[in-house]
Write a protein that holds these residues in place. Structure first.
Motif, PDB file in Angstrom:
ATOM      1  N   LEU A 175      -9.144  -1.700   0.660  1.00 40.03           N
ATOM      2  CA  LEU A 175      -8.674  -3.084   0.564  1.00 40.03           C
ATOM      3  C   LEU A 175      -7.766  -3.316  -0.628  1.00 40.03           C
ATOM      4  O   LEU A 175      -6.840  -4.121  -0.558  1.00 40.03           O
ATOM      5  CB  LEU A 175      -9.871  -4.045   0.466  1.00 40.03           C
ATOM      6  N   THR A 176      -8.027  -2.628  -1.721  1.00 41.69           N
ATOM      7  CA  THR A 176      -7.263  -2.872  -2.944  1.00 41.69           C
ATOM      8  C   THR A 176      -6.063  -1.952  -3.093  1.00 41.69           C
ATOM      9  O   THR A 176      -5.272  -2.129  -4.018  1.00 41.69           O
ATOM     10  CB  THR A 176      -8.158  -2.734  -4.190  1.00 41.69           C
ATOM     11  N   LYS A 177      -5.908  -0.987  -2.187  1.00 42.51           N
ATOM     12  CA  LYS A 177      -4.761  -0.076  -2.261  1.00 42.51           C
ATOM     13  C   LYS A 177      -3.481  -0.885  -2.061  1.00 42.51           C
ATOM     14  O   LYS A 177      -3.410  -1.747  -1.217  1.00 42.51           O
ATOM     15  CB  LYS A 177      -4.870   1.000  -1.199  1.00 42.51           C
ATOM     16  N   GLY A 178      -2.489  -0.583  -2.858  1.00 43.00           N
ATOM     17  CA  GLY A 178      -1.255  -1.364  -2.791  1.00 43.00           C
ATOM     18  C   GLY A 178      -1.459  -2.683  -3.535  1.00 43.00           C
ATOM     19  O   GLY A 178      -2.228  -2.772  -4.469  1.00 43.00           O
TER      20      GLY A 178
ATOM     21  N   MET B 289     -14.712  -5.506  -8.167  1.00 42.04           N
ATOM     22  CA  MET B 289     -14.882  -6.868  -7.650  1.00 42.04           C
ATOM     23  C   MET B 289     -14.887  -6.876  -6.124  1.00 42.04           C
ATOM     24  O   MET B 289     -15.702  -7.570  -5.504  1.00 42.04           O
ATOM     25  CB  MET B 289     -13.780  -7.782  -8.176  1.00 42.04           C
ATOM     26  N   ALA B 290     -14.000  -6.114  -5.511  1.00 41.95           N
ATOM     27  CA  ALA B 290     -13.970  -6.029  -4.049  1.00 41.95           C
ATOM     28  C   ALA B 290     -15.274  -5.443  -3.528  1.00 41.95           C
ATOM     29  O   ALA B 290     -15.823  -5.913  -2.531  1.00 41.95           O
ATOM     30  CB  ALA B 290     -12.778  -5.190  -3.594  1.00 41.95           C
ATOM     31  N   GLN B 291     -15.789  -4.431  -4.220  1.00 39.83           N
ATOM     32  CA  GLN B 291     -17.045  -3.810  -3.808  1.00 39.83           C
ATOM     33  C   GLN B 291     -18.199  -4.811  -3.897  1.00 39.83           C
ATOM     34  O   GLN B 291     -19.051  -4.861  -3.007  1.00 39.83           O
ATOM     35  CB  GLN B 291     -17.330  -2.590  -4.671  1.00 39.83           C
ATOM     36  N   GLN B 292     -18.230  -5.613  -4.947  1.00 41.97           N
ATOM     37  CA  GLN B 292     -19.279  -6.622  -5.080  1.00 41.97           C
ATOM     38  C   GLN B 292     -19.191  -7.674  -3.978  1.00 41.97           C
ATOM     39  O   GLN B 292     -20.209  -8.134  -3.457  1.00 41.97           O
ATOM     40  CB  GLN B 292     -19.216  -7.290  -6.464  1.00 41.97           C
TER      41      GLN B 292
ATOM     42  N   LEU C 133      -5.725  -9.046  -7.273  1.00 42.34           N
ATOM     43  CA  LEU C 133      -6.432  -9.321  -8.522  1.00 42.34           C
ATOM     44  C   LEU C 133      -5.858  -8.516  -9.675  1.00 42.34           C
ATOM     45  O   LEU C 133      -5.691  -9.028 -10.785  1.00 42.34           O
ATOM     46  CB  LEU C 133      -7.926  -9.034  -8.359  1.00 42.34           C
ATOM     47  N   LYS C 134      -5.516  -7.279  -9.427  1.00 42.12           N
ATOM     48  CA  LYS C 134      -4.946  -6.415 -10.471  1.00 42.12           C
ATOM     49  C   LYS C 134      -3.670  -7.024 -11.039  1.00 42.12           C
ATOM     50  O   LYS C 134      -3.486  -7.078 -12.254  1.00 42.12           O
ATOM     51  CB  LYS C 134      -4.659  -5.037  -9.889  1.00 42.12           C
TER      52      LYS C 134
ATOM     53  N   ALA D 188      -7.349  -2.445 -14.893  1.00 39.31           N
ATOM     54  CA  ALA D 188      -7.233  -3.560 -13.952  1.00 39.31           C
ATOM     55  C   ALA D 188      -7.504  -3.089 -12.526  1.00 39.31           C
ATOM     56  O   ALA D 188      -8.160  -3.787 -11.744  1.00 39.31           O
ATOM     57  CB  ALA D 188      -5.847  -4.190 -14.055  1.00 39.31           C
ATOM     58  N   GLU D 189      -7.034  -1.895 -12.188  1.00 38.83           N
ATOM     59  CA  GLU D 189      -7.268  -1.349 -10.850  1.00 38.83           C
ATOM     60  C   GLU D 189      -8.752  -1.080 -10.616  1.00 38.83           C
ATOM     61  O   GLU D 189      -9.300  -1.411  -9.563  1.00 38.83           O
ATOM     62  CB  GLU D 189      -6.471  -0.066 -10.693  1.00 38.83           C
ATOM     63  N   GLN D 190      -9.417  -0.499 -11.614  1.00 39.32           N
ATOM     64  CA  GLN D 190     -10.856  -0.231 -11.486  1.00 39.32           C
ATOM     65  C   GLN D 190     -11.657  -1.525 -11.383  1.00 39.32           C
ATOM     66  O   GLN D 190     -12.611  -1.617 -10.603  1.00 39.32           O
ATOM     67  CB  GLN D 190     -11.338   0.603 -12.667  1.00 39.32           C
ATOM     68  N   PHE D 191     -11.251  -2.543 -12.153  1.00 38.10           N
ATOM     69  CA  PHE D 191     -11.934  -3.831 -12.092  1.00 38.10           C
ATOM     70  C   PHE D 191     -11.741  -4.472 -10.718  1.00 38.10           C
ATOM     71  O   PHE D 191     -12.681  -5.032 -10.150  1.00 38.10           O
ATOM     72  CB  PHE D 191     -11.419  -4.760 -13.199  1.00 38.10           C
TER      73      PHE D 191
END
Length: 102
Positions: free
Chosen positions: A79-82, A40-43, A87-88, A33-36
């Motif tokens: 952005l997705t840290k924490g 998604m954020a990168q896209q 989304l995760k 889920a974290e990798q996804f």
């Protein structure tokens, strides 16, 4: 009598501060889920950059593409840290409990 010396990298003080009922933080579902979420954020970042005049913050050419890609990855990870992105957590809530604990 010989004593076994533990080579545990986590100091006792840090262990004492962790709750006993804490779940392992990195299950397979959690990692996926974290990798996804990062992907998604990168896209999203890539899409936003392509809408800029000139197509990138780093200019054109091979070097611009490389730096742009590196910046997208780093920004997505930041952005997705924490739990700021969220989304995760949404993905993990949708999975059955049995799947999360594998």
């Amino acid at each position: 009598m010989t004593q076994k010396i533990s080579h545990d990298p986590l100091p006792l003080a840090a262990k004492a501060s962790q709750p006993l009922h804490a779940k392992p933080k990195h299950t397979q579902a959690d990692q996926a889920a974290e990798q996804f979420e990062i992907m998604m954020a990168q896209q999203m970042i890539k899409s936003m950059q392509s809408s800029l005049e000139g197509g990138s913050l780093f200019g054109g050419g091979v070097a611009g593409d490389i730096y742009s890609g590196l910046a997208e990855v780093q920004l997505a990870q930041t952005l997705t840290k924490g739990s700021h992105f969220g989304l995760k957590e949404q993905i993990l809530r949708q999975l059955p409990k049995a799947e999360v604990q594998k």
